[in-house]
Every structure is written in C-alpha cells, then in structure tokens.
Scaffold this active site. Structure first.
Site, mmCIF file in Angstrom:
data_model
loop_
_atom_site.group_PDB
_atom_site.id
_atom_site.type_symbol
_atom_site.label_atom_id
_atom_site.label_comp_id
_atom_site.label_asym_id
_atom_site.label_seq_id
_atom_site.Cartn_x
_atom_site.Cartn_y
_atom_site.Cartn_z
ATOM 1 N N HIS A 96 37.642 74.967 12.101
ATOM 2 C CA HIS A 96 37.399 74.242 10.552
ATOM 3 C C HIS A 96 38.169 73.113 10.646
ATOM 4 C CE1 HIS A 96 34.943 77.360 8.049
ATOM 5 N NE2 HIS A 96 34.884 77.784 9.386
ATOM 6 N N CYS A 126 35.156 74.296 1.495
ATOM 7 C CA CYS A 126 36.486 74.710 1.432
ATOM 8 C C CYS A 126 36.945 74.503 0.253
ATOM 9 C CB CYS A 126 36.879 74.427 2.839
ATOM 10 S SG CYS A 126 38.945 74.892 2.307
#
Lengths: 325, 325
Positions: free
Chosen positions: A234, A265
C-alpha cells in the site's frame, strides 16, 4: 530563464508517453500482475457501484492485458455491501477466456457459493498478527488457520487453486512493527494447508525495502518457495513502488496492484491506497520486464472508472497521462 | 470479517509513527538531503508567499534537522516573481548556523548579487538537452556552459562552492528519452568547469530504476566521481522513491527532495512534483540510513506551510501522519 519548464512543455501523449526501456541486471524478465481493483479497491468505496459497471471494469481490465483479476468477494453480503452482488457479477464475466478471476472466500459457506458459481480460483484472507485476526476475523491466528483448513482442503479436492492473503506483514496499527518470524510462522501455516500462493500484505503501508528483503529472506530460509510468493503493498507512506523494486530484486515475480490506485485509506483522504497498477506498469516497462499490459488502455480504464466514482484517480501515472482528468 | 481494517484501526501517531528499522546490505550509512522546497518548490507557486513566511519556512526546516536548504534564486526578479525578494530573504537567514543555504545563480549578474549578499554556496542550472537549453536558457548547451564558465571560475576564486543542476537527464518533453551519453557529455562539461556537485534531474519524472543505474554507471566510467553526484527525482509518474533506492544501491549519498512534495507540475494538478522529503525520510529511516532529520517536525512544517498556501501537501507521508490535514 524561467526554471519552470513544465509550464511550457508539451503534454506527454502518444507513443512518447512510455518510459525508456533500460533493463537492470538481476531482475525477472516477466512479472504477473494480480489485479485487485474490482475486489480490494471497490470494497473501500462507500457508494455502491452498479453490477454492470463492475462487469465492464473487469472486461476493460482484461482488454488492457491483465490476466489475473480478483473479481469479487463471497463474504456475507451484509459485511461488505459493495460486493454483495457477487452472484450476479460473476456470471457476467463468463465470456472472458485466458483470464483468471479469483474470488475471495472467507469460510466454507463462501466456498459453497464459489463452487456453485464455477469459480476456479479462490483466496482466503489471513492475518500475521493476533490483533488484526481478532478484529477482522473474530478469532486468533491459530483459530483462523483452523477455519481455513477445510476450505483449502475442499477447494483443492475440487481442483480450485487457493491463494492465501497474509495481512499486516510489516506493521500493525495496534501492535506496531511485526517481526519477520511471526509472519513466517503464519505463512508456513497457510502454505502447509495447501495454499499455492501467499500474498504478503503491507496493509497499512509502513514497510521499507530492507524490511521487505528481510522477510523474503526469512521465508526462503523457512522453506516457502519464492515462486509461491506475491507482494501486496500500500502506498500510504509513498513506499509501495520502492518496496516492489526490493521484492523484484529478491526474485519475486507476482505483484498485487489496483488499477488507478483504487482502495481507500482513512488516514489519508482517498489519495493513498493500494499500489496503482499504472505506476507499477510504468516502472516494469521501463525495466524491460514483460507484463502483457497496455498502459494506455489501462490508464483509460482508470479514468473511465474515476468518472463513474466521481473523483480523480490517485495514481500519479494516470494523472500524468491524462492531464485533463 | 470486514476486509476493511483501516476503518477501525487507530491512527499512527506518536513514536509508533515511524517505520521499523531494517537495514539492507550495500546501502550507504548516511545520506545528505539537499532540501529544495524554498526554491524549487515555492517557485512553482502562483501566489507570492510573503518573505517572512519563507524565512520561517527555512528556519523550521533547519530546526527539523535539514542541513542543506536551497534558499532562493537570484534570477532576474521579473522572470520568477515568487523569488524576487531574495535580497530581503537571505539576510533573515543569517542566524542559522551549521546550515548550508545555497542560492541559484543564473549568470554573472546573479553572482554579483550573491557575493554582495555573502552567499557561500551557489548553483547553476544547466540542461542535458538542446531543446530545454534553448527554451529555458535561450541558448545551446555549449553556449550555456560558456555562460557558466566565468560564473564558476569567479565563484571558486571567492571560495564559493558551486553545484551544477543538470535538468532533463532521463527524458525531455520535446526530445523524448535522453541517451546517457548525452548526459555524460554535459556532466563532464560542468564538472570540468569546477562544479563540485552535479544534481541529476529527472525534470519530467519519467525515469525508471534501470535508467538511473545505467546513467550512474556511465558517469562513473567517464570519470565523474560518485561523491560529486546528487539525484533529483520528480514523482510525476510515482517513480521518485524507487529511483532513489536504485541510486542509493549504486552508492549515491546526496538526494534532493522538497518538503511536503512542494513543486508543481501542470501535467498533474498540484499532486505530483518533487520527491517529498518526508517520503524520502520515511524510507531512509526504515533502512537505518542516518539523515539527522526529525520526521515529525518536518511533517509538521509541511502541514504549517500547506496551511499558508491554502492546499494540502501532496506528500503521502505528510497526509498519513496528519489525517486531519
């Protein structure tokens, strides 16, 4: 002398919108991209995307050359409403030939649904940490492996290949840094159950290249073959592509990515989720590593989906190739 | 099972908001960051920033541990109105001890101004391509070197160190990919004039790690010492940190970066400019490479400046560390 050259520079379009090919020694010649946008990306979208749009998304990704596209998830519909349409979506993908369409399966009930749909590849979703196993799976790490055991066994008996996701492999928001030995232990457990591929997830995006190398080295020493490993980074702290380079240098040849960087996120408003497939393809193409992906077609797909989602893609490559986006 | 762990995860704050330290073999133990935010970053801002804010920005960067901060530019004020206040700004930085404050100088007139201000380090701004030399400097590459020659000579006579920027080292928006041999030729020219540091700029952000290694190898073969080289990557295609890793693996120990990722690029609305210093520091800290920089203090500085500029920082690390930003 302006020192602001970009203000007058032409946009990068057409054949020039590709990096120069300069291979680096010691890297693989080919990488398989495991595209997670339709599942891992979309599941973080609050507004439910129509099934037909999802089907078109997968078809466009396949047309751009992606050969492994994680299509959806067979968790309980009320847990992930965005993916509650799996039974309607999957049949719409039946015309895709030469494309693997794995589906996330949490338990035996999910496996029943997968078998009924004719799914040929599934993935189970494990955790390297007790904290996340408790919170995400409502059981300990050992209990989650016990839950996966009959899923993997029955799947294999049906000829269905099983990928095992390992989340929180580098850091955990409750536990902090995650020791490599702890990841190795869970990885061996999943591998021992019969998973043929393990995806090492940096779920919160904190890893750096030395940590990546150390974990890959530890897994090799523990007997988990390199060919069974995938990396799943990520971009929360902007590290995803550097970590990918470290993994490639170690010999990893399967990389997870999400078209357009789809996948939110909450730490960082919409901008930082999964590694964007386009940013990955730019690097791989520059390195002369084959992926089979048409970058322009892929970026156009992400622009199209961004339009449907009503916000720009967080992928830097998508934005650079589509300055009007 | 939600598979959306981040929704319930605690924010990364406090001491936990640092990567795990796991060194990788073969990397330098220390890296000097050449901070370009106040010059290369701010010059791309349309709204003129007050001189006092610029001075506070530099002071905050120094307080966060940065020891080389490119402060401003002595080009003709009408060419870069944002930096037209150099004569007012530079004296406001006189209390900073132990911090190098290089200033960009385009020609002999700029050098006269630098000497009058008591500047101890300057930088000249060259191009690896003819197209960009013509457009940015209004002369050929050779003519630009001829223009720099008396600047470097006089500066050295005054005991002033000279950095040479080399822009468009990997790709050029008019010419496409830039052959390494062409960069080597201009780099040798600048080095031969007496520049003690060369900053290799990927001005449009197209480079990939193999191209970085190939250029560094070619420069070494041509006799330009590694210790004289710095890398200057832009994140237009998300490649900056992966390219930095490749440069570190080659042995480069000076890296340019811009606090908060300041530095625009019209291809990609405000989001993709220079490599963000915070993203770089996250990686270096994880790799156990010393920089002397306090990441939290640096990120707080970028949040503060973003507030003054009226828009969020494009740095992923800044956003991740400041979820309310």
């Amino acid at each position: 002398m302006t020192e602001t050259p970009e203000e007058r520079a032409p946009a990068a379009t057409g054949p020039a919108a590709l990096p120069m090919r300069v291979p680096a020694p010691g890297l693989p010649s080919r990488v398989r991209i495991h595209e997670v946008g339709p599942r891992d990306g979309l599941q973080n979208e609050r507004a439910v995307v129509p099934t037909e749009v999802k089907a078109e998304f997968v078809h466009r990704l396949a047309a751009a050359g992606l050969t492994t596209i994680e299509a959806t998830s067979l968790v309980r519909p009320e847990w992930v409403p965005q993916l509650a349409d799996a039974e309607r979506l999957y049949p719409l993908l039946g015309d895709l030939t030469g494309v693997e369409l794995p589906v996330l399966v949490p338990n035996e009930r999910g496996l029943d649904r997968a078998i009924a749909l004719g799914v040929r590849r599934i993935a189970v979703f494990g955790s390297a940490t007790e904290s996340f196993a408790r919170r995400n799976l409502n059981r300990s790490v050992d209990e989650s492996l016990a839950m996966f055991a009959p899923v993997v066994e029955r799947a294999r008996a049906e000829g269905i290949a099983v990928r095992g996701y390992l989340s929180m492999c580098f850091g955990d928001p409750w536990e902090g840094p995650v020791p490599a030995g702890q990841v190795v232990s869970v990885a061996r457990g999943l591998y021992g159950l019969g998973c043929t591929e393990l995806s090492l997830g940096d779920t919160i995006g904190v890893a750096t290249p030395g940590q990546v190398r150390a974990l890959l080295t530890a897994l090799g020493a523990a007997g988990v073959p390199l060919s069974a490993l995938a990396v799943h980074f990520h971009d929360t702290y902007g590290q995803a592509l550097a970590n990918t380079l470290a993994a490639l240098e170690h010999g990893v040849t399967t990389v997870d990515a999400s078209a357009g960087g789809l996948g939110g996120c909450p730490y960082a408003r919409s901008a930082t989720g999964n590694l964007a497939t386009e940013d990955l393809v730019w690097m791989l193409r520059g390195l002369g590593i084959e992926t089979g992906v048409d970058l322009a077609g892929l970026a156009a797909t992400s622009v199209w989906l961004a339009g449907r989602l009503g916000r720009p893609s967080p992928s830097r490559t998508v934005r650079a190739l589509n300055p009007e986006d």
